[in-house]
Design an enzyme around this catalytic site. Structure first.
Site, PDB file in Angstrom:
ATOM      1  N   GLY A 239       0.898  -1.384   0.013  1.00  0.00           N
ATOM      2  CA  GLY A 239       0.054   0.027  -0.127  1.00  0.00           C
ATOM      3  C   GLY A 239       0.873   1.104  -0.025  1.00  0.00           C
ATOM      4  CD  GLU A 275       0.358  -9.167   1.656  1.00  0.00           C
ATOM      5  OE1 GLU A 275      -0.755  -8.549   1.076  1.00  0.00           O
ATOM      6  OE2 GLU A 275       0.212 -10.287   1.946  1.00  0.00           O
ATOM      7  N   GLY A 277       3.583  -3.737  -3.913  1.00  0.00           N
ATOM      8  CA  GLY A 277       3.421  -4.018  -5.383  1.00  0.00           C
ATOM      9  C   GLY A 277       3.647  -2.709  -6.080  1.00  0.00           C
ATOM     10  NE  ARG A 314      -3.282   3.057 -11.322  1.00  0.00           N
ATOM     11  CZ  ARG A 314      -2.898   4.273 -10.751  1.00  0.00           C
ATOM     12  NH1 ARG A 314      -2.517   5.059 -11.488  1.00  0.00           N
ATOM     13  NH2 ARG A 314      -3.547   4.460  -9.635  1.00  0.00           N
ATOM     14  CE1 TYR A 318      -8.830   1.960  -9.401  1.00  0.00           C
ATOM     15  CE2 TYR A 318      -7.206   1.793 -10.972  1.00  0.00           C
ATOM     16  CZ  TYR A 318      -7.898   1.321 -10.156  1.00  0.00           C
ATOM     17  OH  TYR A 318      -8.039  -0.082 -10.159  1.00  0.00           O
ATOM     18  CB  CYS A 346     -15.777   4.661 -29.659  1.00  0.00           C
ATOM     19  SG  CYS A 346     -14.928   4.324 -31.376  1.00  0.00           S
ATOM     20  CD  GLU A 347     -15.976   3.458 -23.015  1.00  0.00           C
ATOM     21  OE1 GLU A 347     -16.029   4.139 -21.900  1.00  0.00           O
ATOM     22  OE2 GLU A 347     -16.046   2.412 -23.198  1.00  0.00           O
ATOM     23  CE1 TYR A 375      -2.245  -3.419  -8.514  1.00  0.00           C
ATOM     24  CE2 TYR A 375      -1.058  -1.418  -7.883  1.00  0.00           C
ATOM     25  CZ  TYR A 375      -1.627  -2.806  -7.394  1.00  0.00           C
ATOM     26  OH  TYR A 375      -1.373  -3.177  -6.375  1.00  0.00           O
TER      27      TYR A 375
HETATM   28  N1  LLP Z   1      -1.479  -6.977  -0.348  1.00  0.00           N
HETATM   29  C1  LLP Z   1      -2.996  -7.037  -0.777  1.00  0.00           C
HETATM   30  C2  LLP Z   1      -3.552  -7.933   0.118  1.00  0.00           C
HETATM   31  C3  LLP Z   1      -3.429  -6.213  -1.829  1.00  0.00           C
HETATM   32  O1  LLP Z   1      -5.006  -6.196  -1.975  1.00  0.00           O
HETATM   33  C4  LLP Z   1      -2.699  -5.303  -2.594  1.00  0.00           C
HETATM   34  C5  LLP Z   1      -3.509  -4.501  -3.673  1.00  0.00           C
HETATM   35  C6  LLP Z   1      -1.245  -5.427  -2.227  1.00  0.00           C
HETATM   36  C7  LLP Z   1      -0.873  -5.986  -1.374  1.00  0.00           C
HETATM   37  C8  LLP Z   1      -0.267  -4.196  -2.997  1.00  0.00           C
HETATM   38  O2  LLP Z   1      -0.667  -3.106  -2.757  1.00  0.00           O
HETATM   39  P1  LLP Z   1       0.255  -1.905  -3.208  1.00  0.00           P
HETATM   40  O3  LLP Z   1       1.452  -2.013  -2.582  1.00  0.00           O
HETATM   41  O4  LLP Z   1       0.551  -2.169  -4.995  1.00  0.00           O
HETATM   42  O5  LLP Z   1      -0.602  -0.835  -3.060  1.00  0.00           O
HETATM   43  N2  LLP Z   1      -5.478  -1.121  -9.478  1.00  0.00           N
HETATM   44  C9  LLP Z   1      -5.386  -0.074  -8.431  1.00  0.00           C
HETATM   45  C10 LLP Z   1      -4.603  -0.796  -7.082  1.00  0.00           C
HETATM   46  C11 LLP Z   1      -5.457  -1.814  -6.626  1.00  0.00           C
HETATM   47  C12 LLP Z   1      -4.670  -2.467  -5.508  1.00  0.00           C
HETATM   48  C13 LLP Z   1      -5.061  -3.687  -4.974  1.00  0.00           C
HETATM   49  N3  LLP Z   1      -4.691  -4.327  -3.753  1.00  0.00           N
HETATM   50  C14 LLP Z   1      -4.642   0.908  -8.970  1.00  0.00           C
HETATM   51  O6  LLP Z   1      -4.155   0.837 -10.314  1.00  0.00           O
HETATM   52  O7  LLP Z   1      -4.499   2.001  -8.296  1.00  0.00           O
END
Ligand code: LLP
Length: 421
Positions: A239, A275, A277, A314, A318, A346-347, A375
């Site tokens: 996160g 975790e 990402g 994105r 969002y 086309c949007e 993402y």
């Molecule tokens: N762990 C869990 C249980 C999660 O649900 C997520 C992200 C992460 C770790 C990784 O979070 P990060 O470090 O990447 O913030 N598609 C959206 C983001 C969706 C995130 C979903 N869960 C976007 O493009 O902003």
């Protein structure tokens, strides 16, 4: 910091001119920097130095095999949320004991595949799911290591679609029910409770919500230990946000996040898992696109580019901001002008940016969307029958196509015609 910098008037990905990749693979495409991926992984790893820990890359952010292998070779674990992701992690050579399985709806089949192939732990999100994991473990004659994801009811102060830690969200079990649910888990013979899991949302740009959540995790650890549970591992989710708009955003650094973890949880002597990402992959990737037309509208000019919402969703989904730069470095002092930057879909939603100040651009010019590594490719679709765009990985002065662009026949021939037609 990333490795996409101007050099001699041109944008480079590490030591490779982006225009050279465009000439080789065509546009649009994603390009990732190995050095940036590794740098970001190591920042987390170093932030937790001195504490037993595992950085489990949340591969939902970018799950190409080459990216996974790069991180796995550096020692990363993986956070997976589906059978497909689990199998991707295994295919990239990640041992089962470095894979954690998250997600609100693990099916029996997914649990079976992961338990048979080896798993570090399941992060359980509900009691029905706990029952399924127990049943599959007994059927296979193994014990399933689990944590239970608690929902700390904390406002992550991020976009509503990616906040997960409030009680109205679908994730985890309410912290108020934790004692009861842990007692139930301990009574199931196929499960071994090893810790607590918590993830409150994504793109957090303030440490305070993490602090609130982790303080609750600390308190719960003591409560559960007093009840006799051997809480030895804390999975703190991902996160941490990234600066999408570099001119005015400076989210907390991994080292500050690591310090917060040590301050709030260090005294418990638990092994820590995180975790991340987005922070690992986000600024390690660009989407490169070409201007097809410059169209003068009423009071505004449109840059119509060959990338679209299906390639990078994105902004449409969002209202996300991505910095967009010209691949040819603008001459110093050149006057910028506002453009609406749009794709061909086309949007009206297929708009990347409105009134974005850019140097003057013409048909054929290349632009790069920054912070597109997370993402981006993973959320792409073939909407408007636009084939998925290729992915390229750069390593120093080398680059390789790590997923090629399918040709049109391949896309069309995946459909099958019923015999009555
Ligand atoms: N762990 C869990 C249980 C999660 O649900 C997520 C992200 C992460 C770790 C990784 O979070 P990060 O470090 O990447 O913030 N598609 C959206 C983001 C969706 C995130 C979903 N869960 C976007 O493009 O902003």
């Amino acid at each position: 910091m990333d490795h996409f910098l101007y050099r001699d008037g041109a944008l480079y990905a590490e030591d490779v001119p982006v225009a050279e990749i465009a000439a080789a693979v065509g546009t649009p495409f994603y390009v990732y920097s190995t050095a940036t991926l590794l740098r970001h992984f190591r920042l987390f790893d170093e932030a937790l130095e001195g504490t037993e820990h595992l950085v489990c890359y949340a591969m939902k952010a970018a799950s190409n095999q080459a990216i996974l292998k790069t991180l796995a070779q550096a020692g990363a674990g993986m956070d997976v949320v589906s059978q497909g992701e689990y199998l991707r992690a295994k295919a990239a050579g990640v041992p089962g004991d470095r894979i954690v399985f998250s997600g609100v709806g693990k099916t029996m089949e997914e649990v079976r595949v992961a338990l048979s192939g080896g798993i570090r732990q399941f992060n359980v999100e509900s009691e029905p799911e706990m029952a399924v994991i127990n049943a599959v473990a007994l059927e296979l004659g193994v014990i399933a290591p689990i944590t239970i994801r608690i929902n700390p009811d904390v406002d992550a102060k991020t976009h509503a679609k990616i906040a997960t830690g409030k009680s109205e969200n679908k994730f985890g079990i309410p912290i108020s029910r934790a004692k009861e649910v842990y007692a139930h888990a301990a009574s199931l013979p196929g499960l071994e409770v090893v810790g607590i899991d918590c993830h409150i949302g994504s793109q957090l740009t303030d440490l305070e919500p993490f602090r609130l959540a982790y303080e609750k995790v600390a308190e719960l650890t003591e409560v559960l230990r007093a009840e006799g549970h051997d809480i030895r591992r804390l999975d703190l989710g991902g996160g941490l946000g990234i600066p999408y708009e570099r001119s005015n955003e400076a989210p907390p650094l991994p080292v500050e996040y690591g310090q917060l973890i040590k301050d709030t949880l260090g005294h418990l002597g638990c092994e820590i898992e995180i975790e991340p990402g987005r922070l690992i992959a986000g600024n390690a990737g660009l989407m490169v696109s070409k201007v097809i037309y410059v169209k003068s509208g009423e009071g505004r000019d449109f840059l119509i580019v060959d990338g679209a919402m299906n390639d990078l969703i994105r902004p449409a989904m969002y209202e996300a901001h991505h910095d967009i730069v010209a691949v040819d470095e603008p001459a110093p002092g050149v006057e910028q002008q506002p453009y609406d930057i749009v794709g061909p879909v086309c949007e009206t939603g297929d708009t990347f940016a409105k009134e974005r100040m850019m140097p003057p651009l013409a048909a054929g010019d290349l632009i790069a969307f920054r912070s597109a590594g997370a993402y981006g490719a993973v959320m792409a679709s073939e909407y408007n029958s636009r084939p998925l765009i290729p992915e390229v990985l750069v390593h120093g002065d080398q680059f390789a196509v790590i997923r090629r662009r399918p040709d049109y026949d391949e896309m069309i021939n995946r459909d099958t015609i019923p015999e009555w037609l």
